[in-house]
Design a protein around this motif. Structure first.
Motif, PDB file in Angstrom:
ATOM      1  N   LYS A  71       8.116  -1.010   2.582  1.00  0.00           N
ATOM      2  CA  LYS A  71       6.859  -1.320   1.886  1.00  0.00           C
ATOM      3  C   LYS A  71       6.513  -0.235   0.878  1.00  0.00           C
ATOM      4  O   LYS A  71       6.112  -0.527  -0.264  1.00  0.00           O
ATOM      5  CB  LYS A  71       5.731  -1.482   2.909  1.00  0.00           C
ATOM      6  CG  LYS A  71       4.374  -1.842   2.285  1.00  0.00           C
ATOM      7  CD  LYS A  71       4.420  -3.187   1.577  1.00  0.00           C
ATOM      8  CE  LYS A  71       3.044  -3.746   1.261  1.00  0.00           C
ATOM      9  NZ  LYS A  71       2.239  -2.923   0.372  1.00  0.00           N
ATOM     10  N   ASP A  75       6.323  -0.778  -3.223  1.00  0.00           N
ATOM     11  CA  ASP A  75       5.071  -0.405  -3.893  1.00  0.00           C
ATOM     12  C   ASP A  75       5.338   0.608  -4.998  1.00  0.00           C
ATOM     13  O   ASP A  75       4.769   0.522  -6.097  1.00  0.00           O
ATOM     14  CB  ASP A  75       4.075   0.165  -2.891  1.00  0.00           C
ATOM     15  CG  ASP A  75       3.455  -0.896  -1.995  1.00  0.00           C
ATOM     16  OD1 ASP A  75       3.601  -2.092  -2.291  1.00  0.00           O
ATOM     17  OD2 ASP A  75       2.825  -0.514  -0.993  1.00  0.00           O
ATOM     18  N   TRP A  87       6.932  -8.464  -1.398  1.00  0.00           N
ATOM     19  CA  TRP A  87       7.039  -8.131   0.025  1.00  0.00           C
ATOM     20  C   TRP A  87       5.848  -8.733   0.743  1.00  0.00           C
ATOM     21  O   TRP A  87       4.716  -8.602   0.306  1.00  0.00           O
ATOM     22  CB  TRP A  87       7.030  -6.609   0.188  1.00  0.00           C
ATOM     23  CG  TRP A  87       7.172  -6.097   1.595  1.00  0.00           C
ATOM     24  CD1 TRP A  87       8.313  -5.639   2.163  1.00  0.00           C
ATOM     25  CD2 TRP A  87       6.150  -5.963   2.591  1.00  0.00           C
ATOM     26  NE1 TRP A  87       8.080  -5.223   3.448  1.00  0.00           N
ATOM     27  CE2 TRP A  87       6.752  -5.408   3.756  1.00  0.00           C
ATOM     28  CE3 TRP A  87       4.784  -6.251   2.631  1.00  0.00           C
ATOM     29  CZ2 TRP A  87       6.039  -5.145   4.916  1.00  0.00           C
ATOM     30  CZ3 TRP A  87       4.078  -5.991   3.792  1.00  0.00           C
ATOM     31  CH2 TRP A  87       4.701  -5.438   4.911  1.00  0.00           C
ATOM     32  N   ARG A  88       6.090  -9.408   1.839  1.00  0.00           N
ATOM     33  CA  ARG A  88       4.981  -9.890   2.668  1.00  0.00           C
ATOM     34  C   ARG A  88       5.441 -10.070   4.101  1.00  0.00           C
ATOM     35  O   ARG A  88       6.591 -10.391   4.370  1.00  0.00           O
ATOM     36  CB  ARG A  88       4.374 -11.177   2.119  1.00  0.00           C
ATOM     37  CG  ARG A  88       5.235 -12.409   2.145  1.00  0.00           C
ATOM     38  CD  ARG A  88       4.513 -13.557   1.444  1.00  0.00           C
ATOM     39  NE  ARG A  88       5.265 -14.795   1.498  1.00  0.00           N
ATOM     40  CZ  ARG A  88       4.851 -15.900   2.106  1.00  0.00           C
ATOM     41  NH1 ARG A  88       3.676 -15.920   2.723  1.00  0.00           N
ATOM     42  NH2 ARG A  88       5.573 -16.999   2.093  1.00  0.00           N
ATOM     43  N   ARG A  89       4.515  -9.839   5.002  1.00  0.00           N
ATOM     44  CA  ARG A  89       4.802  -9.914   6.427  1.00  0.00           C
ATOM     45  C   ARG A  89       4.562 -11.350   6.887  1.00  0.00           C
ATOM     46  O   ARG A  89       3.479 -11.706   7.331  1.00  0.00           O
ATOM     47  CB  ARG A  89       3.937  -8.905   7.186  1.00  0.00           C
ATOM     48  CG  ARG A  89       4.314  -8.767   8.648  1.00  0.00           C
ATOM     49  CD  ARG A  89       3.507  -7.685   9.345  1.00  0.00           C
ATOM     50  NE  ARG A  89       4.003  -6.343   9.041  1.00  0.00           N
ATOM     51  CZ  ARG A  89       3.318  -5.402   8.399  1.00  0.00           C
ATOM     52  NH1 ARG A  89       2.098  -5.657   7.952  1.00  0.00           N
ATOM     53  NH2 ARG A  89       3.835  -4.215   8.189  1.00  0.00           N
TER      54      ARG A  89
END
Length: 374
Positions: A71, A75, A87-89
């Motif tokens: 992450k 960023d 990016w994602r959870r």
């Protein structure tokens, strides 16, 4: 002369070149075609091994370290380049019903959140899921990203860092003097090298073989497709046996993937298309109403256990490799780049480099040969 020559422009090569440049080293990258257009582009972007409890500890250590830093990495890339890797959870929902006890033991050992979800809770977790499934394992911390966007960000950052990237420059062999490389032999001629790092994916073993080092790394074709759906048609990454669905933020759903030992053939097949689509609909029946937008294939660098070879050549002082990541190259790229930087700068790091040494592969090959002979 440039200090480091990275050979191979997939996610591993791009990240290693970036790490070296950020350390202030002079580095260049040679790519046989176009950077970021092979397995790194073709994969799904799940930042975890599938069924992680099935893998050896060295691979899981690479995965854990990469998950810790991914992450922050994306960023930083977005801040510098303006490119969002998305990016994602999403979380990973495993519904094949296998190996529940092993999974729970793995979660406890590696301190990964893992929940057993059944009945109503299962379908609240993923409303698109077929009612044929009654139980699953949910890993809420698992993230994903869009690998083409990550690759674009890495390439852009190398431009900003003024790292020369030589596309369409295929390295075919090397010249040596004693225990050192002197030149990479390309179709354009002899290219001087100081220290070389082979990150050529499925083609890496062929190049290493020209130096007398044989590693059991081979191309393994994976076919995937994408279904164009409205946003949130599927919300979680869903895994059922060898097949998975990956929901993107724009609504598209990736469907993967095949595992085919067919050499360097990257052609797609109608049979795989039909199998992938049928698997997708079996997991999420609503997908039958939406069109397949694209179907493609890539070549993974297959290795016997999925643990990559990351380290120095046993005979050549200035040659290193990072190959054999199989299905987990993108997922483990940050830790691989960090480990390679530690090796090249001779400093202690988070990971034990001996776990990825070529000797582990050679021992495995010898054992397989003994078993075959007996």
């Amino acid at each position: 002369m440039t200090e480091f020559t990275v050979i191979g422009g997939g996610v591993i090569g791009l990240m290693i070149a970036r790490q070296l440049a950020l350390e202030g080293a002079s580095v260049e990258l040679l790519e046989s075609s176009q950077p970021g257009r092979e397995a790194s582009w073709a994969g799904g972007g799940i930042l975890s091994p599938l069924h992680p409890w099935r893998y050896p500890d060295p691979l899981l250590r690479l995965a854990t370290r990469s998950q810790q830093v991914f992450k922050t990495l994306v960023d930083d890339l977005q801040r510098v380049t303006g490119i969002d890797s998305q990016w994602r959870r999403s979380g990973l929902l495993i519904v094949d019903g296998a190996e529940k006890e092993q999974a729970l033991a793995w979660g406890q050992r590696w301190r990964m959140a893992l929940q057993v979800v059944e009945g109503k809770a299962l379908h609240e977790c993923e409303p698109a899921l077929s009612t044929a499934f009654t139980q699953g394992l949910f890993l809420p911390e698992i993230a994903q990203l869009r690998n083409p966007r990550l690759l674009a960000a890495l390439k852009r950052h190398l431009q900003i860092l003024e790292v020369p990237v030589l596309a369409n420059t295929q390295v075919e062999a090397f010249t040596t003097r004693g225990p050192r490389l002197t030149h990479a032999l390309t179709r354009q001629g002899k290219h001087p090298v100081n220290t070389a790092i082979i990150c050529a994916g499925a083609w890496g073993a062929q190049l290493l073989a020209t130096t007398g080092l044989t590693l059991p790394v081979e191309p393994v074709r994976g076919q995937m497709m994408v279904i164009k759906t409205p946003v949130d048609t599927v919300q979680k990454i869903i895994l059922n046996g060898p097949r998975y669905l990956i929901p993107r933020s724009d609504g598209r759903v990736l469907v993967g993937s095949t595992i085919e030992h067919c050499g360097f053939d990257k052609q797609t097949t109608q049979s795989a298309r039909q199998e992938l689509q049928a698997s997708a609909i079996a997991m999420a029946p609503g997908l039958k109403d939406w069109p397949v937008e694209h179907h493609w294939a890539g070549l993974r660098p297959g290795s016997p256990s999925g643990v990559p070879y990351i380290g120095p050549h046993p005979q050549l002082d200035n040659l290193y490799s990072a190959i054999g990541h199989f299905r987990n190259g993108l997922m483990s790229a940050p830790a691989t780049a960090e480990l390679m930087l530690d090796l090249l700068t001779h400093r202690a790091g988070v990971l034990d480099a001996s776990e990825y040494d070529h000797a582990n592969f050679m021992l495995g090959a010898e054992r397989r040969a003994e078993q075959h002979d007996s």
